[in-house]
Design a protein around this motif. Structure first.
Motif, PDB file in Angstrom:
ATOM      1  N   ARG A 218      21.490  12.022 -40.111  1.00 14.56           N
ATOM      2  CA  ARG A 218      20.873  12.330 -41.449  1.00 14.56           C
ATOM      3  C   ARG A 218      21.644  11.514 -42.466  1.00 14.56           C
ATOM      4  O   ARG A 218      22.888  11.474 -42.334  1.00 14.56           O
ATOM      5  CB  ARG A 218      20.825  13.591 -41.733  1.00 14.56           C
ATOM      6  CG  ARG A 218      19.867  14.493 -40.760  1.00 14.56           C
ATOM      7  CD  ARG A 218      19.541  16.013 -41.435  1.00 14.56           C
ATOM      8  NE  ARG A 218      18.598  16.648 -40.487  1.00 14.56           N
ATOM      9  CZ  ARG A 218      18.141  17.910 -40.758  1.00 14.56           C
ATOM     10  NH1 ARG A 218      18.738  18.364 -41.938  1.00 14.56           N
ATOM     11  NH2 ARG A 218      17.300  18.529 -39.956  1.00 14.56           N
TER      12      ARG A 218
ATOM     13  N   ARG B 260       1.297  11.598 -44.148  1.00 18.29           N
ATOM     14  CA  ARG B 260       1.057  12.842 -45.056  1.00 18.29           C
ATOM     15  C   ARG B 260       0.892  14.199 -44.336  1.00 18.29           C
ATOM     16  O   ARG B 260       1.216  15.204 -44.398  1.00 18.29           O
ATOM     17  CB  ARG B 260       0.216  12.681 -46.222  1.00 18.29           C
ATOM     18  CG  ARG B 260       0.229  13.707 -47.152  1.00 18.29           C
ATOM     19  CD  ARG B 260      -0.716  13.500 -48.359  1.00 18.29           C
ATOM     20  NE  ARG B 260      -0.177  12.508 -49.148  1.00 18.29           N
ATOM     21  CZ  ARG B 260       0.659  12.620 -50.053  1.00 18.29           C
ATOM     22  NH1 ARG B 260       1.396  13.539 -50.306  1.00 18.29           N
ATOM     23  NH2 ARG B 260       1.180  11.416 -50.983  1.00 18.29           N
TER      24      ARG B 260
ATOM     25  N   GLY C 141       3.551  16.812 -42.510  1.00 21.23           N
ATOM     26  CA  GLY C 141       4.182  17.726 -43.296  1.00 21.23           C
ATOM     27  C   GLY C 141       5.383  17.170 -44.117  1.00 21.23           C
ATOM     28  O   GLY C 141       4.709  16.084 -44.984  1.00 21.23           O
ATOM     29  N   GLY C 142       6.446  17.696 -43.879  1.00 22.57           N
ATOM     30  CA  GLY C 142       7.598  17.464 -44.765  1.00 22.57           C
ATOM     31  C   GLY C 142       8.158  15.992 -44.377  1.00 22.57           C
ATOM     32  O   GLY C 142       7.696  15.543 -43.197  1.00 22.57           O
ATOM     33  N   ASP C 143       9.188  15.477 -45.409  1.00 21.19           N
ATOM     34  CA  ASP C 143       9.699  14.471 -44.972  1.00 21.19           C
ATOM     35  C   ASP C 143      10.594  14.225 -43.884  1.00 21.19           C
ATOM     36  O   ASP C 143      10.553  13.113 -43.059  1.00 21.19           O
ATOM     37  CB  ASP C 143      10.519  14.000 -46.136  1.00 21.19           C
ATOM     38  CG  ASP C 143       9.866  13.267 -47.341  1.00 21.19           C
ATOM     39  OD1 ASP C 143       8.458  13.037 -47.214  1.00 21.19           O
ATOM     40  OD2 ASP C 143      10.633  13.025 -48.492  1.00 21.19           O
ATOM     41  N   GLU C 144      11.134  15.409 -43.209  1.00 23.60           N
ATOM     42  CA  GLU C 144      11.998  15.337 -41.982  1.00 23.60           C
ATOM     43  C   GLU C 144      11.148  15.284 -40.851  1.00 23.60           C
ATOM     44  O   GLU C 144      11.446  14.466 -39.873  1.00 23.60           O
ATOM     45  CB  GLU C 144      12.554  16.813 -42.038  1.00 23.60           C
ATOM     46  CG  GLU C 144      13.577  16.567 -40.878  1.00 23.60           C
ATOM     47  CD  GLU C 144      14.505  15.637 -40.577  1.00 23.60           C
ATOM     48  OE1 GLU C 144      15.049  15.281 -39.674  1.00 23.60           O
ATOM     49  OE2 GLU C 144      15.038  15.241 -41.642  1.00 23.60           O
ATOM     50  N   LYS C 145       9.884  15.810 -40.877  1.00 15.64           N
ATOM     51  CA  LYS C 145       9.032  15.377 -39.800  1.00 15.64           C
ATOM     52  C   LYS C 145       8.598  13.880 -39.853  1.00 15.64           C
ATOM     53  O   LYS C 145       8.178  13.385 -38.900  1.00 15.64           O
ATOM     54  CB  LYS C 145       7.930  16.331 -39.819  1.00 15.64           C
ATOM     55  CG  LYS C 145       8.165  17.837 -39.580  1.00 15.64           C
ATOM     56  CD  LYS C 145       6.698  18.578 -39.509  1.00 15.64           C
ATOM     57  CE  LYS C 145       7.279  20.098 -39.362  1.00 15.64           C
ATOM     58  NZ  LYS C 145       5.928  20.908 -39.217  1.00 15.64           N
ATOM     59  N   ARG C 146       8.318  13.548 -40.903  1.00 17.07           N
ATOM     60  CA  ARG C 146       7.981  11.948 -41.200  1.00 17.07           C
ATOM     61  C   ARG C 146       9.060  10.999 -40.705  1.00 17.07           C
ATOM     62  O   ARG C 146       8.744  10.048 -40.101  1.00 17.07           O
ATOM     63  CB  ARG C 146       7.417  11.767 -42.431  1.00 17.07           C
ATOM     64  CG  ARG C 146       6.233  12.292 -42.835  1.00 17.07           C
ATOM     65  CD  ARG C 146       5.586  11.722 -43.960  1.00 17.07           C
ATOM     66  NE  ARG C 146       6.152  12.288 -45.363  1.00 17.07           N
ATOM     67  CZ  ARG C 146       5.412  13.608 -45.619  1.00 17.07           C
ATOM     68  NH1 ARG C 146       4.305  13.874 -45.245  1.00 17.07           N
ATOM     69  NH2 ARG C 146       5.956  14.171 -46.679  1.00 17.07           N
ATOM     70  N   ARG C 147      10.306  11.358 -41.058  1.00 21.96           N
ATOM     71  CA  ARG C 147      11.527  10.828 -40.424  1.00 21.96           C
ATOM     72  C   ARG C 147      11.521  10.705 -38.906  1.00 21.96           C
ATOM     73  O   ARG C 147      11.699   9.686 -38.289  1.00 21.96           O
ATOM     74  CB  ARG C 147      12.846  11.409 -40.892  1.00 21.96           C
ATOM     75  CG  ARG C 147      13.775  10.616 -40.575  1.00 21.96           C
ATOM     76  CD  ARG C 147      15.148  11.377 -41.202  1.00 21.96           C
ATOM     77  NE  ARG C 147      16.373  10.938 -40.746  1.00 21.96           N
ATOM     78  CZ  ARG C 147      17.075  11.115 -39.660  1.00 21.96           C
ATOM     79  NH1 ARG C 147      16.488  12.211 -39.159  1.00 21.96           N
ATOM     80  NH2 ARG C 147      18.118  10.556 -39.436  1.00 21.96           N
TER      81      ARG C 147
END
Length: 525
Positions: free
Chosen positions: A224, A48, A51-57
């Protein structure tokens, strides 16, 4: 015409009355969807703070193990979410729930659908949902091991002699490339017969299909999800895989067609023939389909067996002090079995078994296991509802390093499982002794999965790996090269199996000949 005009006039007259009603209904539906609680809103997400989902991806692609470790440690005992390269939401579930998960039917949580998604089957053309292969492995291959083990051992010995160079001193060898060929030769003898398994056409197809399939899957992971339908089939890696499939089909189809023409007394005792003969219990396959099935079998066997063997050799090189003890056990056991790798002899090699199992505990086949796609919602015993449309998995990498489950969990202890077996046997706990064998499945070691979809070919794979390791240990010593003090770290891509990083250079020295082993793993899954 007049009737139509009258109807339209009537509708136009009532439209001012209808529109407010329609507007209210649309507003209600929108509000319901906006304010409806998300089905996994109460499930925390690993990473978490990124940051955002893209960074987590992106973190998942290259540091998935760290995300699983964070989620498992921070939310221990509870489910947590992982943001992956897939368009599916992934829910990581602690192993304590495996007992109830294994009871759910396939139409609720699907193994085949998970593989199709994980391997991007839409683009890689990987066949999933095939019932003939697991049936044939269970009904034919596993029972045949007792009679096949001596011939498998012969192929292991011949393959090692063929593939390893003649040398009089420390000599560099790319161990992973050599293992790829050795495993392909040995597996091919069982899958398609000794004569064909040694042909370069077959080896080229079996080995490179595996490599190119993984390269295509990895390339698709980096696209993506919303872009895959537009560019997936045009990726160079996918085009290369398509070309490989056409080449393999061209080679394999005549082989399969020839089998259909054989008399009963001519039929070979191998996997291809068992598949052909076993079709009556399932759908009849075309020659092309059976050729593709052979490629699928090669992928499943060659990649994972080579991966495991490579990791074992890296540990042999990193911990050469254990080689003499392994060698002593191997030679003593073979002396008791007339020098033959029988099933009983392989069972008796408890330290070899333990060394391999400990290797896979610390370097498992992936960051997670027991992947399933949820097609019907279900509720866990803690009350957590898992909705349809998500993927579930167990974070096997961190489970196998859990200090609550294993003493000195981060330490490589080659005899760990041999001790556990002896302790359990001394206490009369037969089941506990059995579960600590390399080939066994358990919630704490998910090398071969769990439940009814646990790897059906694990008995063959375990025997093959033991024979390769045993033959090598009997003839060679191994060490890391000068200046290297510890085992080279593995790298990984997403949830995929860990693999040896390119700079790794373990070294081997023979009793009669010597060689330096330089391993460079080809990729990951």
């Amino acid at each position: 015409m007049a009737t139509t005009e009258a109807i339209l006039d009537a509708l136009a007259a009532r439209l001012p009355l209808v529109l407010p009603t329609v507007a209210v209904l649309v507003a209600v539906l929108l509000l319901q969807n906006v304010f409806r609680p998300a089905p996994l809103a109460n499930v925390p997400v690993a990473g978490r703070d990124l940051g955002g989902d893209e960074k987590r991806r992106q973190a998942y692609l290259f540091k998935a193990a760290d995300l699983y470790r964070e989620g498992y440690t921070k939310f221990k005992g509870s489910v947590f979410r992982i943001v992956t390269a897939s368009k599916f939401t992934v829910v990581a579930i602690p192993p304590k729930f495996l007992g109830e998960l294994r009871k759910l039917p396939d139409d609720a949580i699907s193994f085949d659908d998970a593989i199709a998604q994980f391997m991007h089957a839409k683009y890689t053309k990987l066949q999933t949902g095939e019932k003939l292969i697991p049936h044939t492995v269970k009904a034919n291959l596993t029972p045949a091991l007792v009679r096949l083990n001596p011939s498998i051992a012969d192929e292991v010995q011949e393959s090692i002699l063929r593939e390893l160079p003649s040398c009089a001193d420390w000599t560099p060898v790319n161990i992973n490339q050599k293992l790829l060929r050795i495993v392909a030769l040995v597996s091919g003898r069982v899958f398609i017969g000794a004569e064909l398994s040694r042909s370069e056409d077959y080896l080229d197809a079996a080995i490179n299909y595996t490599i190119e399939l993984m390269e295509a899957r990895r390339a698709l992971d980096q696209v993506r999800p919303w872009m895959r339908p537009f560019v997936g089939n045009r990726l160079p890696e996918v085009k290369k895989l398509d070309q490989r499939l056409r080449q393999a089909d061209k080679f394999m189809r005549p082989v399969v067609a020839a089998r259909y023409q054989m008399r009963d007394d001519e039929k070979p005792d191998d996997m291809l023939q068992w598949l052909i003969d076993g079709q009556d219990k399932f759908k009849r396959h075309t020659t092309e389909e059976l050729a593709r099935l052979q490629l699928g079998i090669s992928f499943a066997a060659i990649h994972t067996t080579t991966l495991t063997s490579t990791n074992v050799f890296y540990n042999l090189a990193a911990y050469p002090q254990y080689i003499p003890e392994l060698r002593e056990e191997i030679r003593a056991v073979l002396a008791e079995h007339n020098g033959v790798f029988t099933s009983a002899a392989l069972q008796a090699m408890k330290k070899v078994d333990s060394f391999i199992k400990e290797t896979m505990r610390l370097h498992p086949a992936g960051a997670a296991s027991f992947q399933r796609k949820v097609n019907k919602p279900f509720k866990l015993s803690n009350g957590q509802v898992i909705p349809a449309g998500v993927m579930i998995e167990v974070p096997s990498y961190v489970v196998s390093r859990d200090p609550d489950l294993f003493d000195d969990a981060d330490k490589f202890d080659p005899w760990r499982f041999a001790r556990l077996r002896e302790e359990a046997r001394a206490a009369g706990e037969v089941e506990a002794a059995a579960v600590n064998q390399f080939v066994s499945v358990s919630p704490n070691i998910l090398t071969f999965g769990f439940g009814r979809h646990a790897c059906p070919g694990r008995f063959f794979a375990a025997n093959e790996i033991k024979m390769i390791v045993a033959n090598f240990v009997m003839d060679y010593d191994m060490k890391l090269p000068d200046g290297v003090e510890e085992r080279y770290p593995n790298i990984a891509f997403g949830v995929a199996p860990s693999f040896v990083s390119p700079p790794a250079r373990p070294v081997a020295k023979a009793d009669r000949e010597t060689l330096v082993v330089q391993a460079q793993h080809y990729g990951t899954t």
